[in-house]
Design an enzyme around this catalytic site. Structure first.
Site, PDB file in Angstrom:
ATOM      1  CE  LYS A 198     -15.905  -5.445  15.534  1.00 38.76           C
ATOM      2  NZ  LYS A 198     -17.382  -5.378  15.505  1.00 38.76           N
ATOM      3  CE  LYS A 251     -14.878  -9.436  14.884  1.00 32.82           C
ATOM      4  NZ  LYS A 251     -16.306  -9.086  14.738  1.00 32.82           N
TER       5      LYS A 251
END
Length: 328
Positions: A198, A251
């Site tokens: 992320k 992400k």
């Protein structure tokens, strides 16, 4: 010299193009994020995300039903919590009578066959707006002090009916900690989809608008990954595999297609990708201005994410894309 090898022969009509197509999208590929708010009979559009709404718990049932009818069966709810319920230790996150866990339980009660992936991070419930505990004197995000809170949050979500726990906090060791908490409480069947890579991205703004969850001070660069780093994602992947993750997530997605492919090439676990709010908002804004064909751009972006190696895509386009796929 006249060519004898002619790749265009495999493109000469639609039937042949369909026959040799390498990558296909289906509604089963999508995880549909849902925004929850307090109240009754509420459906409020997120201004920075045209077509996306925040739903009260009663209205979100209708949204789930509409998506199921289109062939979507996996959902990722996120809560917008009142500031009055936030504190430095995110205590509201484990409240089974609170907005989030009540809604999770209600969705599972009314749609027992859908899969719910719940979010484990402190920021929606934290008065500091960070994913972990903040040292109030230094501003440091305290990794190990956060693990106990994240574990209790995950346990509460499992008790409410979550099928997949999605730790998005990027604290070190949280997958192993959560796995141990779940297994110790007879939730061995609950999966963990770790946000493995992320990144500290600029593409999260509309999401933070929707949940009012931006950090009150500082940023998230001490725990989210540097967008310049590729190999670091493989280190995170190796740790998540070792700690017991069942699936991994990258992400954002669109600016990190190379990371999706890198991770896909180095794991046998299912790989998912999060087509985040800023990526959604860019396409919607360009389409509203007539600069791109919104529908075609949407489908091309989703296809690119799957082509890069994503087995599933968490996307705000889920419902709209499923409608396009249904039309054929």
């Amino acid at each position: 010299m006249i060519p004898t090898n002619r790749p265009r022969r495999n493109r000469k009509n639609q039937v042949i193009r369909d026959l040799v197509q390498e990558t296909r999208l289906t509604a089963h590929d999508f995880i549909y994020p849902l925004f929850l708010i307090e109240g009754q009979n509420q459906r409020l559009e997120v201004k920075s995300m045209p077509g996306i709404y925040r739903h009260s718990a009663d209205r979100v049932i209708d949204e789930v039903g509409a998506a199921v009818a289109l062939g979507i069966h996996t959902f990722a709810p996120f809560p917008s919590i009142s500031d009055a319920l936030k504190d430095p230790l995110a205590r509201e996150s484990a409240n089974l009578d609170g907005l989030y866990l009540r809604a999770v339980a209600d969705i599972k009660r009314q749609f027992p066959d859908v899969v719910l992936m719940t979010d484990v991070a402190m920021d929606p419930y934290s008065s500091d707006g960070h994913d972990g505990v903040v040292n109030q004197e230094t501003g440091e995000i305290l990794n190990d002090a956060s693990l106990e809170i994240l574990g209790q949050m995950a346990l509460a979500q499992a008790r409410a009916g979550a099928d997949i726990i999605g730790p998005s906090d990027m604290m070190d060791g949280r997958v192993a900690w959560i796995r141990d908490v779940l297994d110790s409480n007879a939730f061995q069947h609950v999966s963990i989809m770790s946000y493995t890579a992320k990144y500290a991205s600029a593409f999260y703004g509309p999401f933070r608008d929707a949940l009012d969850s931006a950090p009150k001070k500082g940023d998230k660069k001490s725990y989210q990954m540097n967008p310049a780093n590729r190999r670091e994602a493989l280190r995170e992947l190796a740790l998540d595999e070792l700690e017991g993750a069942d699936m991994v997530m990258i992400k954002p997605a669109l600016s990190y297609l190379d990371i999706i492919r890198e991770v896909k090439d180095h794991t046998t676990l299912p790989v998912t990708a999060y087509n985040v709010s800023g990526e959604y908002a860019m396409i919607k804004a360009a389409a509203q201005n007539g600069w791109v064909d919104g529908e075609k751009t949407m489908m091309e972006v989703l296809l690119s994410i799957k082509r890069a190696g994503a087995d599933a895509i968490l996307t705000y386009f889920a419902k709209e894309a499923a409608e396009v796929l249904r039309r054929g």
